[in-house]
Every structure is written in structure tokens, then in C-alpha cells.
Design a protein around this motif. Structure first.
Motif, PDB file in Angstrom:
ATOM      1  N   GLY A 119       1.370  -1.425  -0.296  1.00  0.00           N
ATOM      2  CA  GLY A 119      -0.096   0.087   0.375  1.00  0.00           C
ATOM      3  C   GLY A 119       1.392   1.092  -0.141  1.00  0.00           C
ATOM      4  O   GLY A 119       0.440   2.575  -0.183  1.00  0.00           O
ATOM      5  N   PRO A 213      -9.307   2.989   3.311  1.00  0.00           N
ATOM      6  CA  PRO A 213     -10.107   2.277   2.043  1.00  0.00           C
ATOM      7  C   PRO A 213     -10.731   2.208   1.002  1.00  0.00           C
ATOM      8  O   PRO A 213     -11.553   1.087   1.998  1.00  0.00           O
ATOM      9  CB  PRO A 213      -8.613   1.140   1.497  1.00  0.00           C
ATOM     10  CG  PRO A 213      -8.850   0.105   2.802  1.00  0.00           C
ATOM     11  CD  PRO A 213      -8.976   1.104   4.020  1.00  0.00           C
ATOM     12  N   VAL A 218      -6.739  -1.480  -1.865  1.00  0.00           N
ATOM     13  CA  VAL A 218      -5.941  -0.501  -1.842  1.00  0.00           C
ATOM     14  C   VAL A 218      -5.298   0.550  -3.192  1.00  0.00           C
ATOM     15  O   VAL A 218      -4.637   0.450  -4.095  1.00  0.00           O
ATOM     16  CB  VAL A 218      -4.352  -1.338  -1.698  1.00  0.00           C
ATOM     17  CG1 VAL A 218      -3.376   0.185  -0.960  1.00  0.00           C
ATOM     18  CG2 VAL A 218      -4.459  -2.177  -0.590  1.00  0.00           C
ATOM     19  N   CYS A 222      -5.741   5.362  -1.052  1.00  0.00           N
ATOM     20  CA  CYS A 222      -3.917   5.070  -1.407  1.00  0.00           C
ATOM     21  C   CYS A 222      -3.075   5.278  -1.706  1.00  0.00           C
ATOM     22  O   CYS A 222      -2.070   5.584  -1.585  1.00  0.00           O
ATOM     23  CB  CYS A 222      -4.258   3.346  -0.994  1.00  0.00           C
ATOM     24  SG  CYS A 222      -5.501   2.592  -0.167  1.00  0.00           S
ATOM     25  N   GLU A 270      -7.936   0.146   8.067  1.00  0.00           N
ATOM     26  CA  GLU A 270      -7.949  -1.406   7.252  1.00  0.00           C
ATOM     27  C   GLU A 270      -9.334  -1.476   6.742  1.00  0.00           C
ATOM     28  O   GLU A 270      -9.456  -2.385   6.278  1.00  0.00           O
ATOM     29  CB  GLU A 270      -7.083  -1.663   6.758  1.00  0.00           C
ATOM     30  CG  GLU A 270      -6.803  -2.279   5.846  1.00  0.00           C
ATOM     31  CD  GLU A 270      -4.908  -3.185   5.445  1.00  0.00           C
ATOM     32  OE1 GLU A 270      -4.883  -3.619   4.278  1.00  0.00           O
ATOM     33  OE2 GLU A 270      -4.318  -2.534   6.439  1.00  0.00           O
TER      34      GLU A 270
END
Length: 295
Positions: A119, A213, A218, A222, A270
Motif C-alpha cells: 500500500g 480504503p 488499496v 491509497c 483497513e
């Protein structure tokens, strides 16, 4: 396994031996892995070559991510750079372009170097490949600086985290920017202590950055955070090289990052449960990729 448990230990050991951090780490790694220094160096050089290649792969106008949500950001920034460099100037704009291109390569399932994570894969190459291609810095010096970046990253991983799922994006892009800043300071002739200060400033500049995200992929935001990470890395390195101290030691910044990460709710680590992922548009983009939950 890195035998140093703190940035301070690394700096003091390098100062005592009157060598760069990269030279110290290379020698230690060769001894630990029972290889020659040349063999270890060549492995790192191959990683640098992958970085250069991933910039090229990602700089494709038609390249799209697996989800179809992103693609072409690196190409557009390179084109913008070729038209004058914009507000940031040619070098920084191309550095951002390289970071975006590597992130595009990652999102399209291309080959990248996780530095320290997939990422955040665009930040270190965005900085180092730019020094190589735009500033004419010797490849050997840049490859060596990756040992410094890697050693600092390992300390962060041991004392805090480099995973967005554990510490938020500060642990990924924050760590990557710090690693890149430290590497660049060494390349530009800075001392081991100055590399540590660059790491500290970069981490402090992204303290609290959440991992949110969109659709759990990702990509958004990101990819753009990789470009921002390059800017933070370069500005951190330049501040240190200008003689501006970090004031808060690197190890304390790392522990502060861990503390902040521990306090972040699960929705900002995440899980795509908060932040930009939870916005109306973020939810619509998720539906576009995965379909409606009602279906």
C-alpha cells in the motif's frame, strides 16, 4: 533479523564505527546470513531494478486496476510534469508521478517492492528513482541507502507497526515516508543522526493518518497518499539538511505512532468501516465494484 532494537542504537553503532548506517547494516546482514557483502548488495540492487521497472510499467495511460476504479494517475502526472512541472517544480512533480505509477502497477497486480508494504510501495521508489534518473545520483549510493531505509523500517515494525490494519495509514505511508527521508539524507551526505531526524519529522508529519480504503481496496485514497508521502519525505529530508532538528527523537516518534495506532478505532484500520470509505461516494464506489448488498 535486525539486531538493533532502536534507531538510537543504529545511529550510535554507525557513529562509533565511523561508517554510514547502510555500510553498518550491510556488514551485519552479510555476517548474519553467512554471505558476502557483494551477494547481499546484489540482492538489494535487484530490488532497486524492480522499482525502476515498476515505474515504467505503471506509467501507462491505459493501465487500469483490477477493480477498474483507478488507473493512469502516474501517466497524467508525468504528462503534467513535462508541461512545466506545475507548482511543485519538475523534480517533485516527477517524483510524485513515479510514486503514482508504482502504485498503479501495484493496483493492476504488477510486480512491485513492498517498501515497507504494498500500500505504500510508491514512496521509496518515487524518491530514489527520481534521484537516480533526474539528479544523476550513482546507482550504488541509492542501493546502499535502501539498507538504511530497510533497517529503520525493521525497527518501526518491531517497536510499532508497518501495517494499516494494526496502526492505520500512518504505519504504512508514514513509515515509508520516514524510511525514504532517512535514505535521501544519507545519499545527500547527511550524518546517521540526521537520517534519524528525517525519519522523525516524516513520521510526525503523518501522525494519526487513518487507513480507510474505499471498498476495502488499496486504491482510493491509497494511491494519492503515496504521492503525498513523497512530498513529506522530500520536505523532511530538506529540513534536516538545512540544519533543522527534529526535536522529538525518532524512537519517541515511533512509540507515539504506536500509541496513536492503538487508540484508533477498528473502523479506521483497513476495515473500510470509516473515513472516506464510509462517505456516500465511497459506498457507491463499493457497490460499483461488488454490487449492492441487497442483491
Amino acid at each position: 533479523m535486525l539486531k538493533y532494537q532502536s534507531i538510537e542504537e543504529l545511529v550510535k553503532a554507525a557513529e562509533a564505527a565511523n561508517v554510514t548506517i547502510s555500510a553498518l547494516v550491510l556488514a551485519d546482514q552479510a555476517k548474519e546470513m553467512e554471505c558476502t557483502e557483494q551477494e547481499i548488495y546484489e540482492r538489494m540492487e535487484r530490488s532497486f531494478d524492480v522499482m525502476v521497472k515498476s515505474v515504467q510499467t505503471g506509467n501507462d495511460e491505459k493501465l487500469r486496476s483490477m477493480s477498474g476504479l483507478t488507473g493512469g494517475e502516474g501517466y497524467r502526472m508525468f504528462r503534467y510534469a513535462s508541461e512545466g512541472g506545475g507548482l511543485s517544480g519538475g523534480f517533485l512533480t516527477r517524483a510524485m508521478a513515479r510514486a503514482l505509477a508504482v502504485s498503479n502497477c501495484n493496483a493492476s497486480m504488477g510486480r512491485i517492492v513492498a517498501s515497507p508494504t504494498a500500500g505504500s510501495c510508491g514512496i521509496l521508489p518515487g524518491c530514489l528513482v527520481s534521484l537516480y534518473e533526474d539528479k544523476g545520483i550513482a546507482k550504488k549510493d541509492l542501493v546502499m541507502s535502501m539498507f538504511t531505509a530497510g533497517a529503520f523500517g525493521m525497527v518501526i515494525a518491531q517497536r510499532a507497526s508497518i501495517a494499516g490494519a494494526q496502526g492505520g495509514c500512518q504505519a504504512e505511508c508514514g513509515s515509508a515516508a520516514g524510511m525514504a527521508a532517512a535514505a535521501m539524507v544519507e545519499v545527500m551526505g547527511g550524518s546517521p543522526a540526521q537520517s534519524a531526524d528525517a525519519l522523525a519529522i516524516a513520521i510526525a508529519s503523518q501522525l494519526g493518518l487513518v487507513c480507510d480504503p474505499v471498498a476495502g481496496l488499496v486504491e482510493i485514497p491509497c494511491i494519492k497518499r503515496n504521492a503525498s508521502g513523497v512530498m513529506i519525505a522530500v520536505s523532511s529530508a530538506d529540513m534536516v539538511l538545512a540544519g533543522i532538528p527534529a526535536y522529538i527523537p525518532a524512537d519517541e516518534c515511533i512509540m507515539a505512532m504506536k500509541s496513536v495506532g492503538d487508540q484508533l478505532p477498528a473502523s479506521l484500520k483497513e476495515t473500510a468501516g470509516g473515513g472516506l470509505a464510509a462517505t456516500p461516494t465511497g459506498k457507491k464506489l463499493k457497490e460499483r465494484v461488488f454490487g449492492s448488498e441487497k442483491q
